[in-house]
Each structure stands twice: as C-alpha cells, then as structure tokens.
Design an enzyme around this catalytic site. Structure first.
Site, PDB file in Angstrom:
ATOM      1  CB  CYS A 117      -0.928   0.013   1.207  1.00  0.00           C
ATOM      2  SG  CYS A 117      -1.871  -1.488   1.372  1.00  0.00           S
ATOM      3  CG  HIS A 258      -3.536   2.871   2.720  1.00  0.00           C
ATOM      4  ND1 HIS A 258      -3.818   2.615   1.399  1.00  0.00           N
ATOM      5  CD2 HIS A 258      -3.605   1.665   3.364  1.00  0.00           C
ATOM      6  CE1 HIS A 258      -4.046   1.331   1.243  1.00  0.00           C
ATOM      7  NE2 HIS A 258      -3.928   0.727   2.422  1.00  0.00           N
ATOM      8  CG  ASN A 288      -6.455  -1.718   1.367  1.00  0.00           C
ATOM      9  OD1 ASN A 288      -5.797  -1.169   0.478  1.00  0.00           O
ATOM     10  ND2 ASN A 288      -5.909  -2.242   2.439  1.00  0.00           N
TER      11      ASN A 288
END
Ligand code: ACO
Length: 331
Positions: A117, A258, A288
C-alpha cells in the site's frame, strides 16, 4: 552527486476503476458477513472488481492516460515510468513494461516497485529525487492493483476489505511559481513481514496444486496487529513531512491517507490535529486498493476541487512489509 536540486511538481493526476461493483450485500451471500459488520468495522460499502481479461497493466494505462491528458503531455515525452503494485500481470517482465507498450511511451525507462500500500508514495519519493537530481525531466508514477486475483474469497476476514483499481500522477521539473513536492518520508520494518503477506507464489513457496488448495497464494493478514502499527507509523510519517516542510497542521488544506479502514483514518486525523473535515475519504466506494488507493484518492480530490493551486496537501500511507510513507505537496 550532481549538486542539482530542481523543484518538482505534480502536473497531472488520473485514476481508473473497473465497472463491476461488488457490494457488501452481495459479499454476504458468499461468506458469513453483513453490510452492518463490514461498514461499522471498516467504512467500506462496496468495491470494484476487474473484468475477465482486465489486468493490472490495463487499469494502470487507463489511469495514466488521464494523468497525461491533465498534464498536457504525450506519452512519448515521458522519460520514466514506475508502477507500484503487488499484483503484477506477470512476475517478470514488470507491469511497467506492459504499460510502456500500451501507452506507446517508447522513450521511457520502465520498472515496478513492490511496497504494498505504500508503493505509490515510495515511487513519488524516488522519482522526485531522480528529477530533482537532473537524471530525468519527468516521470509517470502509477499505483495499480488487481487484488481480486489474490484474495481468498472464502475468508471473510480478508475478502471484504480489498478491491481493484489504479491511480497515476505525472511529475515534472517545475518553475518556481508552480507547485512543489516539499517533503517526503518513507520507512520499513522487515521484522513484521509475517503480519501481512501472500505466502505462496514466490521462490520460497512455488505454486503447487496443494498450496493453491490451501489458499497460500492469497492475502493473509493479522488485522488487529496491522491496525496498531498503521496508526502509529502513519501519524509519525505525516508529522515528519509536515515538520520538514515547515508547516503547521492548520496550514494543511487536505490530508489524503491510505484508504484501508475508516477507523484507522479517524484515529490518525484525531492525532494530527488537522482541522476537522480536511481528511479525504473514498474507501466506502472502493475498499482497500493497496498501492492504488492513495493515488485514486489524490485524483478524485484534485478533480473535485477539494484543494486548489497553492494549497498544501499531505499524503500518508501504510502497508505490508511493513512499509509506510508520506509526502507534503504544495499544489
Ligand atoms: N464479517 C463478520 N464477522 C467477521 C468478519 C466479517 N467479514 N471478519 C472477521 N469477523 C469476526 C471475527 O471472526 C471475530 O469474531 P470472534 O470475536 O468470534 O473471534 C470478530 O469479527 C472480530 O474480528 P477482529 O479481527 O478482531 O475485527 P477487527 O475489529 O480487528 O477488524 C479489520 C478487522 C477490519 C481487518 C481491522 O483489524 C483492520 O482494518 N486492520 C488493518 C488492515 C490494514 O490497514 N491493512 C493495511 C494494509 S493492507 C496491504 O498492505 C495490502
């Protein structure tokens, strides 16, 4: 050392998500979960799933075309392409090579980086330095993931969290009156590799019929542990770039974190003392998307006018590795 230190700006952003929407209600028909559990624990309502035959490189190229258009540049002018992904089309060659071909960016050096990520901001820091040093005049950085291909769709603890998509940005040498990447930070803690990984499919555990059946080639995560580290590391990284850029929390027009879990985002927002309402969230729509998440959010915030020329924004990310990164940018 060249001794050069050119100012570097973000000249354009773009994003792409697949058409197919998978809602929490639909997931609840596959595994023992509910919209209520997923939404209250994560903030996610739905995610996008790539079509059959739609690969990470295709999503990356679609996002890149929009970023190039906004930057007013042709693909042939791009000198460097970095794709951040943990779900490459193939282990080799790099997804960036497919993207170079799809865009016709034949003058670009192209390679991938793997930082989960955190990959998009790792790519931003690296390419910013390479442009500032004078090695390249511009770069196309992309976060792109087809996580649906690496999710165990029978595991309710992970399959509800992830989605597919891509985001891109064009960086280039800037004039003094243009925007500037003011400060960047990144870090890694390899002692915590076990908290979040795809154990199979690499040289340590090559794919066999039995380990595919055991779901070893899919994402495994110790969510609670990851959660704690995410909050601490993202807070520290964001504070570091705010201080290096000589800014105060109230100078920040927008924080783009994020997009993994709304509770993580809320915890960081509280600890950073940035005025309320300045944290950008879109994870309800996409879940996500790992390296793509902050890049998609940056593009959506940019295109919807959340910030304007001259505003300060802070991006901050966290992922497997464990890895983390942040960037302060004057738009
Ligand atoms: N539906 C219903 N129940 C569920 C589900 C589900 N989808 N998933 C887990 N549960 C159950 C568990 O089995 C557990 O039940 P039990 O109490 O009977 O054992 C209960 O819900 C609580 O589970 P926890 O794992 O303790 O739930 P938690 O509140 O920690 O939330 C979550 C889990 C959402 C994964 C959270 O820990 C999280 O967001 N962690 C961080 C993830 C992250 O930020 N990752 C970042 C990087 S990702 C990357 O790099 C690719």
């Amino acid at each position: 050392m060249s001794g050069l230190d050119y100012q570097v700006c973000i000249a354009g952003t773009g994003s792409y998500v697949p058409e197919k929407i998978l809602t929490n209600e639909e997931l609840a028909k596959r595994v023992d979960t509910s919209d209520e559990w997923i939404f209250t624990r994560t903030g996610i309502r739905e995610r996008r799933i790539a079509a059959e035959g739609e690969f990470t490189s295709h999503m990356a190229s679609n996002a890149a075309r929009k970023a190039l258009e906004q930057a007013g540049m042709e693909a042939s002018e791009i000198q460097l392409i970095i794709v951040a992904t943990i779900t490459p089309d193939t282990i080799t060659p790099a997804t960036a090579c497919y993207v170079q071909q799809q865009l016709g960016a034949s003058n670009a050096v192209a390679f991938d980086i793997s930082a989960a990520c955190s990959g998009f901001l790792y790519a931003m820091k690296m390419s910013k330095r390479m442009i500032a040093d004078g090695a390249f005049e511009n770069a196309l950085i992309i976060g792109a993931e087809k996580l649906s291909a690496f999710v165990n769709w029978e595991d309710r603890t992970t399959c509800v969290l992830f989605g597919d998509g891509a985001g891109a940005a064009v960086l280039r040498r800037a004039a003094p009156e243009e925007g500037s990447i003011l400060a960047t930070e990144m870090g890694t803690d390899g002692k915590l590799t076990h908290l979040l990984n795809i154990p199979g499919g690499g040289s340590a555990c090559p794919i066999t019929e039995s380990n595919v059946n055991d779901h070893l080639a899919t994402l495994a995560m110790q969510g609670k542990e990851v959660f704690k580290h995410a909050v601490n590391r993202m807070k520290q990284a964001a504070e570091t770039v705010i201080s290096r850029a000589d800014l105060q929390p109230e100078d920040i027009a927008c924080v783009i974190p994020h997009q993994a879990n709304l509770r993580i985002i809320d915890a960081i927002a509280g600890r950073l003392s940035v005025p309320e309402g300045r944290v950008f969230v879109n994870l309800d729509k996409y879940g996500n998307t790992s390296a793509a998440a902050v890049a998609i959010a940056l593009d959506e915030a940019n295109r919807s006018g959340v910030f304007k020329r001259g505003d300060n924004i802070v991006m901050v990310v966290f992922g497997a590795g464990l890895t983390w990164a942040a960037a302060a940018v004057r738009w």
